[in-house]
Write a protein that holds these residues in place. Structure first.
Motif, PDB file in Angstrom:
ATOM      1  N   GLY A 173     -11.659  43.546  23.665  1.00  0.00           N
ATOM      2  CA  GLY A 173     -11.692  44.858  24.726  1.00  0.00           C
ATOM      3  C   GLY A 173     -10.906  45.682  24.929  1.00  0.00           C
ATOM      4  O   GLY A 173     -10.767  46.754  24.693  1.00  0.00           O
ATOM      5  N   TYR A 174      -9.500  45.119  24.935  1.00  0.00           N
ATOM      6  CA  TYR A 174      -8.136  45.703  25.187  1.00  0.00           C
ATOM      7  C   TYR A 174      -7.216  44.972  24.699  1.00  0.00           C
ATOM      8  O   TYR A 174      -7.257  43.690  24.364  1.00  0.00           O
ATOM      9  N   THR A 175      -6.074  45.583  24.085  1.00  0.00           N
ATOM     10  CA  THR A 175      -4.835  44.934  23.770  1.00  0.00           C
ATOM     11  C   THR A 175      -3.786  45.041  25.038  1.00  0.00           C
ATOM     12  O   THR A 175      -4.178  45.888  25.791  1.00  0.00           O
ATOM     13  N   GLY A 176      -2.870  44.174  25.118  1.00  0.00           N
ATOM     14  CA  GLY A 176      -2.104  44.210  26.430  1.00  0.00           C
ATOM     15  C   GLY A 176      -2.399  43.198  27.105  1.00  0.00           C
ATOM     16  O   GLY A 176      -3.364  42.455  27.262  1.00  0.00           O
ATOM     17  N   GLY A 177      -1.872  43.115  28.426  1.00  0.00           N
ATOM     18  CA  GLY A 177      -2.041  42.135  29.391  1.00  0.00           C
ATOM     19  C   GLY A 177      -1.891  40.642  28.803  1.00  0.00           C
ATOM     20  O   GLY A 177      -1.130  40.323  27.987  1.00  0.00           O
ATOM     21  N   LEU A 178      -2.873  39.849  29.296  1.00  0.00           N
ATOM     22  CA  LEU A 178      -2.918  38.473  28.946  1.00  0.00           C
ATOM     23  C   LEU A 178      -3.552  38.413  27.393  1.00  0.00           C
ATOM     24  O   LEU A 178      -3.095  37.360  26.800  1.00  0.00           O
ATOM     25  N   GLN A 179      -4.022  39.356  26.900  1.00  0.00           N
ATOM     26  CA  GLN A 179      -4.445  39.268  25.609  1.00  0.00           C
ATOM     27  C   GLN A 179      -3.394  39.142  24.604  1.00  0.00           C
ATOM     28  O   GLN A 179      -3.771  38.696  23.318  1.00  0.00           O
TER      29      GLN A 179
END
Length: 413
Positions: A173-179
């Motif tokens: 869904g997205y890169t960044g954060g916990l990903q």
């Protein structure tokens, strides 16, 4: 309307008559948002400095910084300078800090330059290393069955920081954060098992994989995240620094406010560029632009895909995509075990089940036809062919969507 669509490091002209029914999905509000290096440096420094990073008690703690998704050495230095300042204010010793470079970062940045940028910190005792699949610690298994095998310097740390860039990702869904944890801190076995919790082809549903990533983070907690946001010209326009879930909420929302569009209808023709280099350096890098605009095209419509893509990216992807008898066979790869190659094949097969793809790229025409694309030598020829097909059907009032930055633009109904 006259505009240009990025193609590698060049641009291709696009002309659409003003009396046509057309819509341009482009982030107009930051088209001119070019910050000077000085202002960008201040933005990064202010974001990290205002965070709570220096308020932790990190004396005698082992600290690891997991670095991914950055491709500007100048700003990497800005981030490290400020982060190390905050860490030492929190009581950390340079000798207790390890910087881990993700595989992706080492592919996009010159490792020797990264080490040069950190030279003064290495002299102070900071350790720099790369992810290694053979050196991991098993930390448990999630409810979804993902084995959490974490690179040992990360697993053995007392305080973990993820540094990444926020953008859209077809798998998570997205890169960044916990990903960043699942993309950059675990073994390939763990990563592919986790990735298998998402839909391998559109329509993507990220709920299951998001929950699994959160379970991974419970077994290997991330304490802090520093995420930058760059615009379609690869210029940093914002930076978010906080605990990861806060960064996700603020950073993902900010990114959506610029690059996520709601369409009030579907279009007969969608002209989309992957966004130029480096986003169209290979088909593996650019295919996401097709799935990002899939909701915008009508069933039986045409996507004109502008992507230099001189090749498929790697041999496995090329072998997986070529040699099928129909687009349905490509789409059927969704039923197989997750791999990036199967994911790409199933994704484009699903796109082709809905619309034709007129491909303007450097991929040899013989290979384009093997993945059931219609190849064209120029954008002008491709658009004229799409117009002619609609005219031939008596659809003289055809609707057209133009998406100049398909790599980072999502369109939903």
């Amino acid at each position: 309307m006259n505009m240009y669509m990025k193609f590698g490091q060049t641009e291709l002209p696009l002309r659409i008559d003003d009396d046509r029914d057309f819509t341009v999905f482009a982030p107009q509000n930051i088209m001119a948002a070019k910050l000077s290096n000085l202002n960008t440096s201040r933005l990064i420094i202010r974001s990290i400095s205002k965070s709570s990073l220096s308020s932790y008690n990190l004396k005698n703690k082992k600290i690891v910084l997991i670095v991914n998704g950055l491709d500007s050495n100048f700003f990497i230095r800005n981030i490290f300078d400020t982060a190390f300042k905050m860490l030492t204010e929190a009581g950390a010793s340079f000798a207790d800090i390890t910087v881990v470079f993700s595989k992706q970062l080492c592919q996009t940045c010159d490792r020797s330059e990264l080490l040069f940028l950190l030279g003064s910190y290495i002299e102070e005792g900071v350790i720099c290393t790369d992810i290694c699949d053979d050196d991991f610690v098993y930390m448990g298994t999630t409810d979804a069955g993902t084995p959490v095998e974490v690179f040992s310097p990360i697993a053995n740390a007392d305080f973990r920081i993820c540094i990444d860039r926020i953008t859209y990702d077809n798998i998570c869904g997205y890169t960044g954060g916990l990903q960043t944890l699942i993309s950059s801190a675990v073994t390939e076995k763990s990563k592919l098992t986790c990735y298998g919790n998402t839909n391998i082809a559109p329509p993507f549903n990220y709920d299951k994989i998001t929950k699994d990533i959160e379970c991974v983070a419970k077994l290997c907690p991330i304490d802090f995240a520093i995420n930058i946001v760059a615009n379609h010209n690869n210029e940093i326009i914002n930076c978010f620094s906080a605990e990861p879930l806060t960064v996700q909420k603020q950073g993902f929302g900010y990114f959506d406010s610029i690059y996520k569009f709601k369409a009030d209808k579907q279009f007969d023709i969608v002209v989309v560029s992957a966004g130029g280099f480096p986003y169209d350096s290979s088909f593996s890098a650019s295919y996401g632009a097709l799935t990002n605009v899939l909701d915008a095209v009508k069933k039986g419509g045409i996507i004109v895909f502008v992507s230099e893509s001189p090749g498929f990216g790697d041999k496995e992807t090329q072998l997986t995509l070529l040699g099928h008898s129909s687009a349905d066979d490509l789409a059927a790869l969704a039923a197989k075990n997750f791999s990036l190659a199967n994911h790409i094949g199933a994704s484009i097969g699903t796109v082709l089940q809905k619309s034709a793809v007129f491909n303007v790229s450097l991929i040899p025409h013989s290979m384009s036809t093997q993945i059931f694309f219609d190849p064209f030598r120029s954008l002008h020829e491709a658009v004229n062919a799409a117009l002619a097909i609609n005219n031939g059907k008596g659809n003289y009032n055809m609707s057209i969507a133009v998406v100049p930055y398909g790599n980072c633009t999502r369109i939903a109904l």
